[in-house]
Motif scaffolding. Sequence first.
Motif, mmCIF file in Angstrom:
data_model
loop_
_atom_site.group_PDB
_atom_site.id
_atom_site.type_symbol
_atom_site.label_atom_id
_atom_site.label_comp_id
_atom_site.label_asym_id
_atom_site.label_seq_id
_atom_site.Cartn_x
_atom_site.Cartn_y
_atom_site.Cartn_z
ATOM 1 N N LEU A 198 0.909 -1.189 0.021
ATOM 2 C CA LEU A 198 -0.002 -0.094 0.073
ATOM 3 C C LEU A 198 0.850 1.220 -0.070
ATOM 4 N N ARG A 199 1.918 1.310 0.790
ATOM 5 C CA ARG A 199 2.853 2.535 0.840
ATOM 6 C C ARG A 199 3.437 2.570 -0.551
ATOM 7 N N LEU A 200 3.970 1.621 -1.160
ATOM 8 C CA LEU A 200 4.502 1.528 -2.647
ATOM 9 C C LEU A 200 3.492 2.041 -3.439
ATOM 10 N N VAL A 201 2.366 1.528 -3.567
ATOM 11 C CA VAL A 201 1.434 2.076 -4.499
ATOM 12 C C VAL A 201 1.130 3.642 -4.340
ATOM 13 N N MET A 211 3.974 5.668 -5.616
ATOM 14 C CA MET A 211 4.125 5.631 -7.214
ATOM 15 C C MET A 211 3.015 6.604 -7.477
ATOM 16 N N ILE A 212 1.486 6.673 -6.916
ATOM 17 C CA ILE A 212 0.675 7.427 -7.847
ATOM 18 C C ILE A 212 0.686 8.871 -7.350
ATOM 19 N N HIS A 213 0.963 9.085 -6.232
ATOM 20 C CA HIS A 213 0.858 10.403 -5.222
ATOM 21 C C HIS A 213 2.112 11.072 -5.402
ATOM 22 N N VAL A 214 3.340 10.370 -5.344
ATOM 23 C CA VAL A 214 4.623 11.151 -5.221
ATOM 24 C C VAL A 214 5.167 11.421 -6.709
ATOM 25 N N ALA A 215 5.425 9.950 -7.305
ATOM 26 C CA ALA A 215 5.845 9.757 -8.770
ATOM 27 C C ALA A 215 4.913 10.290 -9.663
ATOM 28 N N ALA A 228 13.575 -2.580 -6.090
ATOM 29 C CA ALA A 228 14.300 -2.071 -7.312
ATOM 30 C C ALA A 228 13.255 -1.237 -7.829
ATOM 31 N N VAL A 229 11.965 -1.395 -7.974
ATOM 32 C CA VAL A 229 11.098 -0.478 -8.515
ATOM 33 C C VAL A 229 11.264 0.998 -8.068
ATOM 34 N N ALA A 230 11.267 0.915 -6.537
ATOM 35 C CA ALA A 230 11.176 2.033 -5.661
ATOM 36 C C ALA A 230 12.217 2.939 -5.918
ATOM 37 N N GLY A 231 13.520 1.845 -6.101
ATOM 38 C CA GLY A 231 14.670 2.810 -6.529
ATOM 39 C C GLY A 231 14.783 3.428 -7.535
ATOM 40 N N ALA A 232 14.242 2.766 -8.518
ATOM 41 C CA ALA A 232 14.049 3.523 -10.260
ATOM 42 C C ALA A 232 13.261 4.931 -9.988
ATOM 43 N N ILE A 233 12.404 4.620 -9.030
ATOM 44 C CA ILE A 233 11.575 5.864 -9.017
ATOM 45 C C ILE A 233 12.072 6.992 -8.074
ATOM 46 N N PHE A 234 12.497 6.664 -7.012
ATOM 47 C CA PHE A 234 12.967 7.369 -5.847
ATOM 48 C C PHE A 234 14.267 7.550 -5.633
#
Length: 214
Positions: free
Chosen positions: A47-50, A53-57, A184-190
């Motif tokens: 949930l935190r990742l979603v 991704m939606i509201h920050v990235a 890895a996904v979080a790393g690519a975005i943030f």
Amino acid sequence: MRLAELSERSGVPTATIKYYLREGLLEPGRQLNATTAEYDEEHLRRLRLVRAMIHVARVPVATVREVLGHVDDDSLGRTMRLGAALWALPQVPEPDAEDEHVLRARLEVDRLLKTVGWSNARALVTISPAYRSLVVAVATFRRLGYDWSPELIASYARLMHQAAVLDLDFMDTHPSEAEKVETAVAGAIFVEPVLQALHRLAQEEESARRYGFE
């Protein structure tokens, strides 16, 4: 935990959580009865990742769904699972294949990959968004008239390989395959904005050391 506690711990309103559930961005909880479900720490992490991704990235919901579908696809090996998840993120469009700067940039990037010994990357050039992004960047640089030597670009590539080693070392500290790919996904975005900021801070520091503040 119940939905209310999941909302409280995550900081995400219950209505938003229900929306994520309807959109398939979050796995359903374990049904306790007809109206109540129970959620666990995996739901909280996802949930935190979603939410980020939606509201920050500002990643579109449909893209988030696609990325997470690859994250959860345990039919794939880790490399393909990771690649599919990262490639599903927004990417630069395909460059004009007839553009002379693009044609030269492709040759230059191909030579770069050979020089630094990235044989796996060379095998994926026809489908890799990262390869496409690099070609677009090099073509733009050349179009502006900047003469970046192949040796300088190779030096940057080797620095990025060291960063990739750190990325995957950190990813491997997580227990499950899904968590590894999520990281890895979080790393690519943030993390990439962090690297960009560190690069600019390093430039400021080195500039002041060389030239002072005058």
